[in-house]
Every structure is written in C-alpha cells, then in structure tokens.
Design an enzyme around this catalytic site. Structure first.
Site, PDB file in Angstrom:
ATOM      1  N   HIS A   5      -4.996  11.770  52.676  1.00 29.02           N
ATOM      2  CA  HIS A   5      -6.005  11.920  51.628  1.00 29.02           C
ATOM      3  C   HIS A   5      -7.235  12.696  52.112  1.00 29.02           C
ATOM      4  O   HIS A   5      -8.001  13.222  51.299  1.00 29.02           O
ATOM      5  CB  HIS A   5      -6.436  10.541  51.114  1.00 29.02           C
ATOM      6  N   ASP A  61      11.316  21.058  38.719  1.00 27.49           N
ATOM      7  CA  ASP A  61      12.768  21.224  38.706  1.00 27.49           C
ATOM      8  C   ASP A  61      13.146  22.068  39.921  1.00 27.49           C
ATOM      9  O   ASP A  61      12.783  23.242  40.013  1.00 27.49           O
ATOM     10  CB  ASP A  61      13.207  21.908  37.409  1.00 27.49           C
TER      11      ASP A  61
END
Length: 449
Positions: A168, A390
């Site tokens: 992070h 995808d």
C-alpha cells in the site's frame, strides 16, 4: 477443506521484459500518507474466472504479459529501501525501481469448484479461500525483501482464481486496478514487443508538500518489522451482501430525502455505507454512550491544489472519519448517518491534507488497523473496473478479498456483476454477523450472496 486443498506447482519471479538500469531506474520518495501504511498488511483481492482452454497455455501467457505490464508499471517491480540514519537514531525509506520483479505462484486446487466459492454451504466466505492468495501476513515494511506486488494463479476443478496482493506504500486501489486493467488488455491482445508503446508513460505524482524535507525521518522504534502473524479466528467471520441497483437507488433517495436541501448530495456509496453502519451498530449491543466511528478511504488526487491527474500513479488516499455515539446514531435516521459520512469526506481538503502531513512529520504515527475499536472501515470502491478484465478466456465471475488488515468491522466495497450493483464483503464478529444476516429490517434493502 484445509491447507491440503492447495498444491503449489511452481514459484517464480517475473521481471520487466526490457528493464534498463541506466534509463529505467527511478527513486521514489515517500509522503507521510505513504509511510502511514508502513505496518499495514498488503491489501489482497482475487478474481474468479471461468476455466480456460488448457491448450492456450494460459499460465505462460499470464507471465509473459505480466512482464510487459511491469515494464509500464515499473514501481511494482522495485523494492523498498530502508536507510538507517546513525546521527539521530531514525530511519528513512524510499522505493527503488530496480527491476527486481514480482512474485508469481502457480497452484492447483482441483478439489474446489466454482460453486464452492460462490455458494458456500454455511453462507460465509469459505476459509479455504485464504490459501488462494500470495501475500498472507506480509506487511508494507517487508517490501525491503519481498516483492511489492505478488500473484497466485490457482487452477480449480472448473475455473481459475487469480489472487494478488500489493504494497500500500507504493499504490492505492485506483493505481492497482489501472495496472490490472492494462495487464489483462496486454494478455488479451497478444505480445507485440512494441505493445507497451500503446500505453502512455506512467505518470508519477509531482511533489506538492512545500516545507517538508525529504526523505522523511522516522524514529527507528516506529520502523521495526513486526513478527509475521496470520491471524485466523472463529470469532471473526466474513459474508458478502449484495445491494442491487434498485436497492442502491432506494437508499440513496431515502438518505437524500431525509437531509435538508442545503446539505451536500449523498452519494450511492455513502448511502450504502450509512445503511451498513447503522445496521451493524443496531445489532452490536453496544452501550448508548459508546463512541463509534466510520472510516472511509478517500482518493485525494482531485482534492489537492493544484490537483493531480486522475491517472497519477501512487498511493494517494486519506482517511475520512465520521464519529458519533451509539445513542445519537440510533436516534437519527439513515439520512443523518449518511450526512455524517458525507461531511467527513467533504472535510478532506487540500488544507487538511497539508495539515496532516505537517503534523505527521513532527509526530510520526503508523496505522494499526487491528487496534481500531467500535469502528467500521470501508475500503476499495464500486467504481473500480473489476469486471472489465478479460485475459483471453472470459470476464470474471466474481471478486473476493483475501487476508490483509482483516479486523472486526472491515467492509470491502466492490461493483457487482450487474450494472449499478454494489457488493460488500463484511468482516464482523460471528455473533453480530449472525444477527445481521437474520435482521428483517436490514434485509429489506439487501440480500445475502
């Protein structure tokens, strides 16, 4: 199902496909809100996909395309550097974009089916899912030796789960999903060696903190690497709640209808967050005088002056905290609760950011999510492009969060598979979660996934 459900086939490091140390090596200094996450665990998410054709050699394709993506998003391929300052007993950190690469695990769980993930028998997020993630218990400060982003591709009986965790300090959710969207696009379109030229150069944030000297020095006591502990407790359980687009519209209209016209407009996420907050508190059996909090991660890019571009890469989130008491919460309606959240988000201004940074440098304080009490923490966003990914064999079926900063009251918001839906992966004590799951009033506007 226990640890034996997952068999690790291989572990490797994927490096940028054409790293040049002289031209590509960059040093990134860290801001107070980067360093604030020094002890936080890697956020982990995962996408469940349909089963690809084994003839496509999809694991090899994933690694090859990842190498190209890491060349574009090069900070993820670097390492965190800690510098001990002997003169004053402090330490400093920066990210060295040295091309060290990202951890990549290929695993198999052939006894697990897609339905086991989507439709667990007890209705809770299944415990075996933890084994589908690559960075369990890894904290940001371990980025000195661990890769700053890690992946695990787990083949199921009839599907594939791609789990990932990232540091992070290096990136927030907005930057991570930008990377992931690019990676899936590269994999889908094949491996033209010049493919990366179709993507604009990575835009790093400019320095806007006047008066703060870099690198920031932190007392060594605040920088020690904690012992790695993966906490599993039967007292904390996870369940996913789905708000349909109709539910979201109803709650948003109700919240806005309960506040005066002079107040700022309540957003969809604020209305849903307020609904979750009120419902959790109503089922928590806390004393009326107890102080309670709702914390949201807020993207600061457009709140700074001058503003940063939306596509700016890095970690640029701040915490907006709404605080009240149990009695005040329960004596007021949804609109009131949503307005508290709305006001706390609105208070995250350029001036507040600079004030936080100036104060933090004087008194560094490292976040400890698990030390929060009587709080709900809302992470992620339904605005992220989760279902557009995808890799060449179909779009995701579902998204799940893995271990990482898991605590009682942690809520993770996703978009749903259908336009306008919001899903909340909810981590709560088992007693509160059980009550919430059978709360007739709560279930009027939400369903259990």
């Amino acid at each position: 199902m226990g640890d034996e459900v997952v068999e690790v086939i291989s572990k490797s490091i994927v490096r940028p496909e054409s790293y040049n140390e002289e031209s590509d090596r960059v040093k990134i200094h860290l801001t107070p809100w980067d360093l604030f996450f020094l002890r936080s665990e890697y956020p982990q998410r995962g996408l469940l996909f349909p089963q690809p054709d084994p003839e496509t050699q999809f694991v090899s394709r994933l690694k090859s395309s990842l190498s190209v993506a890491l060349n574009i998003f090069y900070p993820f391929a670097g390492r965190l550097v800690k510098v001990e300052n002997q003169d004053d007993g402090t330490a400093s950190f920066h990210v060295d974009c040295d091309g060290s690469g990202a951890k990549f695990i290929h695993a198999s769980a052939k006894s697990v089916s897609v339905s086991d993930v989507l439709e667990p028998l007890d209705g809770h997020v299944p415990d075996f899912l933890k084994r589908f993630f690559p960075a369990n218990g890894v904290t940001s400060c371990e980025g000195i030796s661990d890769s700053l982003i890690a992946f695990q591709v787990t083949e199921l009986k009839d599907g594939v789960f791609i789990g990932f965790g990232y540091n992070h300090i290096v990136a927030d959710g907005s930057s991570f999903w930008s990377f992931f969207n690019s990676w899936s696009e590269i994999c889908f379109n094949g491996f033209d060696p010049h493919h990366r030229r179709k993507f604009p150069p990575l835009l790093l944030r400019g320095w806007f903190l006047d008066g703060i000297e870099y690198p920031i020095r932190i007392p060594t006591s605040e920088t020690d690497t904690p012992n790695r502990v993966v906490v599993t407790s039967s007292l904390i359980q996870e369940k996913i709640f789905r708000f349909t687009s109709g539910n979201v519209s109803e709650l948003k209209a109700k919240a806005n209808g309960e506040v005066s016209v002079d107040d700022r407009k309540i957003s969809s996420l604020q209305a849903v967050s307020a609904y979750m907050w009120r419902s959790i508190i109503r089922n928590s059996e806390l004393s009326p005088e107890e102080v309670i909090h709702c914390k949201l991660l807020v993207d600061m890019r457009q709140r700074l002056d001058p503003p940063l571009k939306k596509e700016c890469f890095g970690n640029m989130v701040g915490f907006a905290t709404a605080t009240t008491t149990v009695a005040e919460m329960l004596n007021n309606g949804l609109g009131w609760a949503a307005l508290q959240i709305n006001t706390s988000v609105g208070s995250q201004t350029n001036e507040k950011v600079r004030e936080f940074a100036a104060d933090w440098v004087k008194r560094p304080s490292i976040m400890n999510v698990k030390a929060l009490s009587n709080s709900i923490v809302i992470a992620s966003s339904p605005r992220f492009n989760v279902y557009g990914n995808d890799f060449g064999w179909g779009k995701p079926i579902a998204v799940r969060a893995g271990p990482g900063n898991t605590c009682d009251g942690k809520l993770i918001a996703y978009p749903g598979t259908e336009q306008g839906n919001i899903e909340i992966q909810t981590c709560l004590s088992s007693t509160v979660l059980e009550k919430l799951s059978t709360d007739v009033e709560f279930l009027k506007h939400v369903c259990v996934v």
